[in-house]
Enzyme design. Structure first.
Site, PDB file in Angstrom:
ATOM      1  N   ASN A 183       0.825  -1.211   0.000  1.00  0.00           N
ATOM      2  CA  ASN A 183       0.000   0.000   0.000  1.00  0.00           C
ATOM      3  C   ASN A 183       0.860   1.262   0.000  1.00  0.00           C
ATOM      4  O   ASN A 183       0.569   2.237  -0.709  1.00  0.00           O
ATOM      5  CB  ASN A 183      -0.925   0.004   1.219  1.00  0.00           C
ATOM      6  N   ASP A 218      -5.571  -7.441   5.666  1.00  0.00           N
ATOM      7  CA  ASP A 218      -5.076  -8.491   4.775  1.00  0.00           C
ATOM      8  C   ASP A 218      -5.155  -9.861   5.433  1.00  0.00           C
ATOM      9  O   ASP A 218      -4.455 -10.783   5.011  1.00  0.00           O
ATOM     10  CB  ASP A 218      -3.627  -8.189   4.369  1.00  0.00           C
TER      11      ASP A 218
END
Length: 302
Positions: A183, A218
């Site tokens: 990210n 995640d």
């Protein structure tokens, strides 16, 4: 003096009136044969009024649906009053629609059931929206995996079955490695793409009964009913190998995906699903501490 029951002008006026109504309307006699309907009903089932009048439901509908309609009609005539129920109707183009039937018995001058009048309300679109909302409430919007609430709902059922029958299961906790770095360096769009690709790989390896959930960020959980630890390890390693084949490319760079997994099986002395989750989490921590891109089984799962 005119006989208002048989005056053709009265009949035409009534027919014109119901033809103006948008909902399908029908009338049947005490033998459950159609004696009247409106244009909307003709259009809905795709038959002309000439084909409908004098026919039974078995003449105008598929056999499995006709059986439902006839039973409902016979029950209504026997019980009197009105009736409301949901079912299906075969539309003119052959598609099956969700509908609500509203029916009432009408009576002859001597008080005997003389037939049934009814109207059809098409609720196909409403049912579709209800299904979509129900699905949205159960799934993670980004990946399509079930959400944490649904995981506990389904997993608690499996745990109850384990307690009742002794049919054990295995639990995997799966985690994409260095997801924050993806990210931060490639952007959140790349992170979302990584999650979606990961979920696609997992789903391609699952059976219908397996429970796959996104439980945050995640992290994912995978409950495998009737699967011993050895089988869970084989599956986890297969998924890990396929994840390793995925490369993400973005304007700021590229990265190869990897995942870590912790697994355990249920124990007879487990008090609930959270006991099993804690062991799988501990095994995942060991996989991360060992350098990531690994599958670890909890020692207590032996």
């Amino acid at each position: 003096m005119r006989d208002e029951q048989t005056d053709p002008q009265i009949v035409r006026r009534i027919q014109n009136a119901i033809d103006m109504l948008p909902s399908p309307i029908f009338i049947k006699d005490a033998d459950c044969r159609y004696i009247a309907c409106n244009r909307a009903f003709e259009k809905y089932i795709g038959l002309s009024r000439a084909r409908i009048i004098g026919a039974t439901v078995h003449d105008v509908a598929p056999a499995e649906l006709a059986a439902i309609y006839e039973k409902a009609d016979r029950d209504l005539l026997a019980d009197g009053g009105s009736q409301t129920y949901e079912t299906n109707v075969c539309y003119a183009d052959g598609s099956v629609h969700d509908v609500i039937f509203y029916k009432s018995v009408f009576y002859s001058a001597d008080g005997q059931p003389d037939g049934i009048s009814g109207v059809i309300l098409d609720i196909t679109e409403r049912k579709r929206l209800e299904d979509e909302l129900a699905q949205a409430a159960r799934e993670d919007f980004l990946t399509g995996a079930v959400n944490l609430r649904t995981f506990y709902e389904l997993a608690n059922r499996e745990f109850a079955r384990f307690k009742r029958t002794g049919e054990a299961f295995s639990l995997l906790v799966l985690d994409l490695d260095r997801f924050k770095k993806i990210n931060d360096t490639l952007g959140h769009e790349a992170g979302d793409d990584a999650l979606r690709k990961f979920v696609q790989i997992v789903r391609a390896n699952l059976r219908e009964q397996d429970i796959f959930a996104r439980t945050g960020g995640d992290e994912f959980r995978l409950l495998l009913p009737g699967t011993p630890q050895a089988g869970a390890i084989v599956l986890a390693e297969k998924i890990r190998g396929e994840v390793n084949q995925v490369s993400l490319h973005a304007p700021h760079g590229s990265v190869n995906l990897s995942m870590s997994a912790g697994l355990c099986r249920c124990h007879p002395d487990d008090a609930g699903i959270d006991d099993i989750v804690r062991r799988a989490d501990a095994a995942l921590y060991e996989a991360k501490a060992a350098g990531r891109n690994a599958v670890m089984a909890h020692p207590g799962s032996q």
